[in-house]
Design a protein around this motif. Structure first.
Motif, short mmCIF file in Angstrom:
data_model
loop_
_atom_site.label_atom_id
_atom_site.label_comp_id
_atom_site.label_asym_id
_atom_site.label_seq_id
_atom_site.Cartn_x
_atom_site.Cartn_y
_atom_site.Cartn_z
N ASN A 139 24.37 20.11 -21.18
CA ASN A 139 22.80 19.81 -21.70
C ASN A 139 22.17 18.62 -21.10
O ASN A 139 21.16 18.32 -21.26
CB ASN A 139 22.72 19.98 -23.22
N ARG A 140 22.98 18.30 -20.06
CA ARG A 140 22.26 16.93 -19.49
C ARG A 140 21.32 17.08 -18.47
O ARG A 140 21.42 18.29 -17.94
CB ARG A 140 23.27 15.94 -18.85
N THR A 141 20.60 16.05 -17.78
CA THR A 141 19.69 16.32 -16.75
C THR A 141 20.11 15.37 -15.49
O THR A 141 20.96 14.37 -15.69
CB THR A 141 18.21 15.92 -17.03
N THR A 142 19.91 15.54 -14.44
CA THR A 142 20.07 14.63 -13.24
C THR A 142 18.96 14.14 -12.55
O THR A 142 18.09 15.12 -12.21
CB THR A 142 21.19 15.55 -12.05
N ALA A 143 18.79 12.97 -12.54
CA ALA A 143 17.64 12.49 -11.61
C ALA A 143 18.49 12.26 -10.19
O ALA A 143 19.14 11.80 -10.08
CB ALA A 143 17.18 11.07 -11.97
N LEU A 144 17.72 13.07 -9.42
CA LEU A 144 18.20 13.40 -7.81
C LEU A 144 17.20 12.45 -6.96
O LEU A 144 16.09 12.77 -7.11
CB LEU A 144 18.05 14.85 -7.23
N LEU A 145 17.88 11.66 -6.52
CA LEU A 145 17.01 10.61 -5.63
C LEU A 145 16.79 11.38 -4.33
O LEU A 145 17.15 12.55 -4.12
CB LEU A 145 17.80 9.39 -5.26
N ALA A 146 15.44 11.06 -3.51
CA ALA A 146 14.86 11.65 -2.36
C ALA A 146 15.84 11.95 -1.47
O ALA A 146 15.89 13.30 -0.99
CB ALA A 146 13.85 10.80 -1.76
N GLY A 147 17.00 11.12 -1.07
CA GLY A 147 18.05 11.66 0.02
C GLY A 147 18.76 13.10 -0.88
O GLY A 147 18.90 13.90 0.10
#
Ligand SMILES: Cc1cc2nc3c(=O)[nH]c(=O)nc-3n(C[C@H](O)[C@H](O)[C@H](O)COP(=O)(O)OP(=O)(O)OC[C@H]3O[C@@H](n4cnc5c(N)ncnc54)[C@H](O)[C@@H]3O)c2cc1C
Length: 401
Positions: free
Chosen positions: A43-51
């Motif tokens: 149930n987590r989320t991921t902050a995906l950086l621009a790369g």
């Protein structure tokens, strides 16, 4: 049953393994992905950086993610330690370095669904839902034994089987691990005020309390706490927990409603002593586990996946062994400094929050003050955070391999 020969086998169907399998297969390498279903829903989320977003776009995955992802245009750090040496609030704005957003936040279930959808559309990729029981590296290939009784052989094994990696043991690679006296409590929230595409990290004496935007008036929370406090909060009912979150967030998002699916993750740092050996390359948490501070873990995992994809595809095109010593040595060299430097930075940041030692608290406050006041320093940090200079595989630059 006779062994089936393929070029590459990826073990583990989490986000790092799926990305590695897609990168290999999209580059024309005959690949099998073997993954067992995870024991519990993520149930987590991921902050995906621009790369990472560029890589997923180049791999044809982002088009299946975009509707479920929220842009991160502003990042705020607020010192909420209540200590004598407190840092000023620091605000990073993506437009200051010419970006629309630092990256995007997405629920892991949507990210994995998008990766699986793309993976199923690739003719060079076969997906086997099974458990790997053993990996046996030999001189020219490695053999993988599945629970079903099937046996597969490949030149290259990509070990993406998470923190208790069987592949890492099979490669004969040791690990340096360390536990922190902290637990991350995770939950997604609805709120009455808009987040304005801003992620806010309150630095507290037990660790960061981080709110990250999701589409609409929703955010994800990663709250780093002492284990006993995490247990107390986890036992609260939804309304009580919402009240505690509203208090800890100083009501910046207004009235809070917690969604279903809380998680608790003990904080650990672990680094494999090598990232590849004996026909096996490790990616994602099989290679490194980093505390969930500063959104680094899976971004590193995706850079691992992109790097092994690029090296193996180049080797195949050049008629070389895709799991041979040259590829594995290059992979180890390319990933070592990126993973090492980020792991160290997260460790230091975390320790400066936990320490009672006044001079260290002062140094942390001064560091944040300088970042706030000195534009070129702040912009250099932002650029390095989004796209590390030392490790930019082609996919992270949005190029195909
Ligand atoms: C609270 C929290 C918040 C986080 N937030 C962020 C963030 O914002 N940004 C970020 O970049 N990172 C973040 N991370 C880190 C990120 O979640 C991890 O890096 C990522 O989930 C690891 O993915 P993975 O594919 O390497 O491993 P996993 O997701 O663990 O996948 C491993 C897979 O291998 C399978 N498997 C294991 N053994 C076998 C076997 N023998 N046979 C077959 N299959 C097997 C498992 O079933 C599993 O599906 C966070 C982590 C935490 C704890």
């Amino acid at each position: 049953m006779p062994d089936k020969n393929v070029s590459a086998i990826v073990i583990g169907g989490g986000p790092a393994g799926l990305t590695a399998a897609i990168a290999l297969a999209a580059g024309g390498i005959e690949t099998v992905l073997v993954g067992k279903r995870p024991a519990a829903a993520d149930n987590r989320t991921t902050a995906l950086l621009a790369g990472s977003v560029s890589a997923l776009t180049a791999l044809g995955v982002w088009e299946h993610c975009a509707d479920n992802a929220a842009p991160l245009r502003v990042m705020r750090i607020v010192d909420d330690t209540g200590r004598l040496w407190r840092a000023p609030e620091v605000k990073f704005e993506a437009q200051e370095i010419g970006l629309e957003a630092f990256g995007h936040n997405i629920e892991n279930r949507h990210l994995v669904a998008a990766l699986e959808r793309r993976a199923r559309g690739l003719s060079s990729l076969r997906i086997v839902e099974d458990e790997v029981l053993a990996v046996t590296p030999r001189e020219r290939a490695a053999t993988v034994a599945l629970k079903s009784g099937e046996s597969l052989t490949a030149q290259l094994i990509v070990g993406a089987d998470g923190r208790r990696s069987l592949c890492r043991d099979a490669a004969g690679i040791g690990i340096d691990a360390q536990d922190y006296p902290q637990v991350a409590l995770t939950v997604c929230l609805k709120h009455s005020r808009p987040h304005r595409d801003t992620s806010t990290e309150f630095h507290t004496p037990s660790g960061p309390f981080t709110l990250v935007p999701l589409p609409g008036n929703r955010s994800s929370l990663v709250w780093v706490l002492e284990p006993a406090d995490a247990d107390v909060l986890a036992a609260l009912d939804d309304a009580e927990l919402a009240g505690e979150i509203e208090r800890a967030s100083h009501s910046i998002l207004g009235k809070i409603e917690v969604e279903r699916g809380r998680g608790q993750f003990p904080l650990t740092r672990a680094n494999a002593r090598r990232f590849a050996a004996n026909r096996i390359a490790l990616v994602g948490e099989a290679a490194h586990v980093i505390p969930p501070i500063g959104a680094q873990g899976l971004n590193l995992g995706l850079r691992d996946a992109a790097t092994i994809g690029e090296l193996a595809v180049a080797a195949q095109r050049g008629g070389r062994d895709i799991g041979g010593i040259n590829v594995l040595v290059a992979y180890d060299r390319l990933r070592r400094s990126d993973v090492g430097s980020r792991s160290l930075a997260v460790d230091l940041l975390n320790r400066t929050l936990l320490t009672d030692f006044l001079p260290v608290q002062g140094a942390r406050g001064l560091g944040l003050y300088l970042i706030d006041r000195i534009g070129p320093l702040r912009r250099a940090l932002m650029r390095e955070g989004v796209a590390p200079k030392s490790s930019q595989p082609k996919l992270m630059r949005g190029e195909t391999i």
